[in-house]
Design a protein around this motif. Structure first.
Motif, PDB file in Angstrom:
ATOM      1  N   HIS A  18       0.820  -1.203   0.000  1.00  0.00           N
ATOM      2  CA  HIS A  18       0.000   0.000   0.000  1.00  0.00           C
ATOM      3  C   HIS A  18       0.861   1.263   0.000  1.00  0.00           C
ATOM      4  CE1 HIS A  18      -3.474  -2.528   0.452  1.00  0.00           C
ATOM      5  NE2 HIS A  18      -2.928  -3.106   1.512  1.00  0.00           N
ATOM      6  N   PHE A  19       1.209   1.707  -1.203  1.00  0.00           N
ATOM      7  CA  PHE A  19       1.950   2.944  -1.397  1.00  0.00           C
ATOM      8  C   PHE A  19       1.190   3.789  -2.414  1.00  0.00           C
ATOM      9  CE2 PHE A  19       5.299  -0.173  -0.380  1.00  0.00           C
ATOM     10  CZ  PHE A  19       5.922   0.467   0.675  1.00  0.00           C
ATOM     11  N   GLY A  20       0.832   5.027  -2.048  1.00  0.00           N
ATOM     12  CA  GLY A  20       0.185   5.930  -2.987  1.00  0.00           C
ATOM     13  C   GLY A  20      -1.150   5.409  -3.479  1.00  0.00           C
ATOM     14  N   GLU A  21      -1.465   5.745  -4.742  1.00  0.00           N
ATOM     15  CA  GLU A  21      -2.729   5.313  -5.339  1.00  0.00           C
ATOM     16  C   GLU A  21      -2.653   3.847  -5.769  1.00  0.00           C
ATOM     17  OE1 GLU A  21      -5.306   7.049  -5.306  1.00  0.00           O
ATOM     18  OE2 GLU A  21      -4.716   9.163  -5.217  1.00  0.00           O
ATOM     19  N   THR A  22      -3.785   3.171  -5.717  1.00  0.00           N
ATOM     20  CA  THR A  22      -3.853   1.784  -6.170  1.00  0.00           C
ATOM     21  C   THR A  22      -4.256   1.756  -7.639  1.00  0.00           C
ATOM     22  OG1 THR A  22      -4.480   1.009  -3.964  1.00  0.00           O
ATOM     23  CG2 THR A  22      -4.952  -0.452  -5.824  1.00  0.00           C
ATOM     24  N   LEU A  23      -3.377   1.241  -8.489  1.00  0.00           N
ATOM     25  CA  LEU A  23      -3.684   1.169  -9.910  1.00  0.00           C
ATOM     26  C   LEU A  23      -4.742   0.106 -10.177  1.00  0.00           C
ATOM     27  CD1 LEU A  23      -0.149   1.328 -11.588  1.00  0.00           C
ATOM     28  CD2 LEU A  23      -1.571   3.202 -10.746  1.00  0.00           C
ATOM     29  N   GLY A 226      11.802  12.400  -6.213  1.00  0.00           N
ATOM     30  CA  GLY A 226      11.759  13.859  -6.214  1.00  0.00           C
ATOM     31  C   GLY A 226      10.397  14.495  -6.153  1.00  0.00           C
ATOM     32  N   ASP A 227       9.321  13.708  -6.048  1.00  0.00           N
ATOM     33  CA  ASP A 227       7.979  14.295  -6.021  1.00  0.00           C
ATOM     34  C   ASP A 227       7.518  14.679  -4.616  1.00  0.00           C
ATOM     35  OD1 ASP A 227       7.865  13.866  -8.730  1.00  0.00           O
ATOM     36  OD2 ASP A 227       6.866  11.925  -8.557  1.00  0.00           O
ATOM     37  N   MET A 228       8.093  14.077  -3.603  1.00  0.00           N
ATOM     38  CA  MET A 228       7.663  14.340  -2.236  1.00  0.00           C
ATOM     39  C   MET A 228       8.398  15.564  -1.696  1.00  0.00           C
ATOM     40  SD  MET A 228       7.737  10.341  -1.097  1.00  0.00           S
ATOM     41  CE  MET A 228       7.629  10.651   0.661  1.00  0.00           C
ATOM     42  N   LYS A 229       7.633  16.481  -1.127  1.00  0.00           N
ATOM     43  CA  LYS A 229       8.194  17.715  -0.599  1.00  0.00           C
ATOM     44  C   LYS A 229       7.964  17.781   0.911  1.00  0.00           C
ATOM     45  CE  LYS A 229       9.026  18.831  -4.871  1.00  0.00           C
ATOM     46  NZ  LYS A 229      10.388  18.674  -5.434  1.00  0.00           N
ATOM     47  N   GLU A 230       8.552  18.783   1.530  1.00  0.00           N
ATOM     48  CA  GLU A 230       8.379  18.979   2.970  1.00  0.00           C
ATOM     49  C   GLU A 230       6.893  19.088   3.305  1.00  0.00           C
ATOM     50  OE1 GLU A 230       9.768  22.211   6.393  1.00  0.00           O
ATOM     51  OE2 GLU A 230      10.712  22.202   4.419  1.00  0.00           O
ATOM     52  N   GLY A 231       6.491  18.372   4.331  1.00  0.00           N
ATOM     53  CA  GLY A 231       5.089  18.386   4.740  1.00  0.00           C
ATOM     54  C   GLY A 231       4.193  17.494   3.920  1.00  0.00           C
ATOM     55  N   HIS A 232       4.776  16.575   3.155  1.00  0.00           N
ATOM     56  CA  HIS A 232       3.991  15.681   2.297  1.00  0.00           C
ATOM     57  C   HIS A 232       2.969  14.913   3.134  1.00  0.00           C
ATOM     58  CE1 HIS A 232       3.381  13.165  -1.305  1.00  0.00           C
ATOM     59  NE2 HIS A 232       3.177  12.180  -0.436  1.00  0.00           N
ATOM     60  N   GLU A 233       1.737  14.858   2.635  1.00  0.00           N
ATOM     61  CA  GLU A 233       0.674  14.129   3.321  1.00  0.00           C
ATOM     62  C   GLU A 233       0.370  12.836   2.578  1.00  0.00           C
ATOM     63  OE1 GLU A 233      -2.783  16.392   4.154  1.00  0.00           O
ATOM     64  OE2 GLU A 233      -1.687  18.033   5.127  1.00  0.00           O
ATOM     65  N   ALA A 294      -0.412  10.112  -4.524  1.00  0.00           N
ATOM     66  CA  ALA A 294      -1.760  10.672  -4.489  1.00  0.00           C
ATOM     67  C   ALA A 294      -1.715  12.159  -4.865  1.00  0.00           C
ATOM     68  CB  ALA A 294      -2.358  10.493  -3.099  1.00  0.00           C
ATOM     69  N   GLY A 295      -2.805  12.633  -5.438  1.00  0.00           N
ATOM     70  CA  GLY A 295      -2.905  14.055  -5.763  1.00  0.00           C
ATOM     71  C   GLY A 295      -2.795  14.336  -7.245  1.00  0.00           C
ATOM     72  N   ASP A 296      -3.478  15.406  -7.682  1.00  0.00           N
ATOM     73  CA  ASP A 296      -3.516  15.761  -9.099  1.00  0.00           C
ATOM     74  C   ASP A 296      -2.171  16.239  -9.624  1.00  0.00           C
ATOM     75  OD1 ASP A 296      -6.209  15.139  -9.104  1.00  0.00           O
ATOM     76  OD2 ASP A 296      -6.849  17.210  -8.725  1.00  0.00           O
ATOM     77  N   GLN A 297      -1.305  16.725  -8.746  1.00  0.00           N
ATOM     78  CA  GLN A 297      -0.029  17.283  -9.184  1.00  0.00           C
ATOM     79  C   GLN A 297       1.084  16.228  -9.260  1.00  0.00           C
ATOM     80  OE1 GLN A 297      -0.099  20.480 -10.198  1.00  0.00           O
ATOM     81  NE2 GLN A 297      -2.266  20.346  -9.624  1.00  0.00           N
ATOM     82  N   ALA A 298       0.779  15.019  -8.867  1.00  0.00           N
ATOM     83  CA  ALA A 298       1.807  13.971  -8.836  1.00  0.00           C
ATOM     84  C   ALA A 298       2.209  13.559 -10.249  1.00  0.00           C
ATOM     85  CB  ALA A 298       1.296  12.761  -8.057  1.00  0.00           C
TER      86      ALA A 298
END
Length: 371
Positions: A18-23, A226-233, A294-298
């Motif tokens: 279980h990481f991120g979105e499930t394809l 490189g997609d995860m930034k500080e405060g990533h939820e 997760a998220g539209d910007q990913a």
């Protein structure tokens, strides 16, 4: 066929880990097909993922592709056929004495291997690995006699061991190589620039016994992409949400200190992480976890696959390896699994009491007695 420099694991895509979105199944299969088109020629699966479903989807995705054009790695060890799932501990290992004794190891391994191959739509694995073994898996000759039988029967070309899922097992792995090294061609171990310990302690032994190393988690939970930034939820249920608070920020700070080395060689950070691994003997293959965050910007998972597919041929110098190791030093950051002085009895399949022979081994390899 031997393993290639880059490998694709069926735990990617969020369906079974279980990481991120499930394809969905269609996109999951298309990612495997894209991986092949992009240049991946090694695929790693585990029979326990989805109780065989990962095998099935891999077989469907690779259907019609020349079997001689790719290396297929299977991992066996969790008995989901007769064993009962034990919460977050997962299924018992096939060596659990409540399931069978050593006289039943071979028949189980043969059955599990044949069923996994059938789901993968092929008749042989290029490599079969013992998946997340318990203490018996590391120490009982009947286990490795059973594994050798798979090779002798043509079900496996090579044999290996895949400790885990948590990090550790250093002394157990080295002891296993000392006892059964002639049977063990490959080991799949956790290693990346932010986790040089404890697997770095076992690499010299792997080299000594001629065991090649496939390193997983090279992306460090996706951070090197490189997609995860500080405060990533993280979305609810994501495995990474259970890590200690601040691990993203702490990791990003260290990655920035490593970035000048990557820039010097024209590497993206995930390429840099892979090259750092591959620059160390006897590491010869790397397999990340491809995640659709997760998220539209990913960034699309497909872009990550293309980025990783073919690694540059360059290798870092010994000085650069040590510089990165010093920045990423994580010594003592977790309680190691396997044999430990913490345990008087073996209450879990991945923890057991320390033995005198392992402490003697630690002395021979200069690893100390604080286990």
């Amino acid at each position: 066929m031997d393993l290639t420099t880059t490998a694709y694991g069926t735990w990617s895509g969020g369906r079974f880990m279980h990481f991120g979105e499930t394809l969905d199944e269609a996109r999951y299969r298309s990612c495997i097909q894209l991986a092949y088109e992009a240049g991946f020629r090694t695929f790693v699966t585990a029979d326990v993922y989805g109780n065989g479903k990962a095998d099935e989807l891999l077989g469907e995705a690779l259907e019609g592709i020349d079997r001689d054009s790719y290396c297929l790695v299977g991992t066996l060890g969790h008995d989901f056929y007769q064993g009962q799932r034990q919460g977050n501990r997962g299924y018992p290992r096939f060596t659990d004495p409540e399931l069978r004794g050593p006289e039943g190891y071979l028949s189980y391994l043969r059955m599990a291997c044949e069923k996994s191959l059938e789901r993968c739509r092929t008749n042989h694995f290029d490599l079969v690995m013992l998946h997340n073994p318990d203490e018996a898996g590391y120490t009982n000759p009947a286990v490795w006699e059973g594994m050798e039988a798979l090779r002798g029967e043509g079900l496996a070309g090579m044999l290996g061991i895949a400790p885990g899922p948590a990090n550790g097992f250093t002394l157990d792995l080295i002891h296993c190589l000392e006892q059964f090294g002639d049977s063990i061609d490959w080991a799949m171990l956790i290693l990346n620039p932010l986790e040089p310990w404890p697997v770095g302690l076992a690499l010299p032994a792997c080299e000594k016994f001629g065991t090649k190393v496939l390193t997983r988690v090279v992306d460090f939970g996706g951070l090197f992409f490189g997609d995860m930034k500080e405060g990533h939820e993280f979305k609810p249920g994501d495995h990474r949400a259970y890590r200690p608070d601040g691990w993203v920020e702490h990791g990003l700070e260290k990655i920035e200190r490593m970035r000048p080395i990557a820039d010097r060689h024209g590497l993206t950070m995930v390429q840099f992480a892979a090259i750092w691994n591959l620059s160390q003997k006897p590491v010869e293959s790397v397999v990340p976890t491809f995640i659709q965050e997760a998220g539209d910007q990913a960034r699309p998972i497909e872009d990550r696959i293309r980025e990783f597919a073919v690694m540059p041929e360059l290798r870092l110098s010994a000085e650069e390896i040590e510089e990165v190791k010093a920045i990423g030093d994580n010594t003592g950051c977790m309680m190691l699994k396997g044999a430990s002085k913490r345990h008087e009895t073996s209450e879990r399949p991945d923890e057991w009491p320390m033995r005198a022979d392992l402490l003697q081994l630690a002395g021979r390899y200069g690893l100390g007695e604080d286990w």
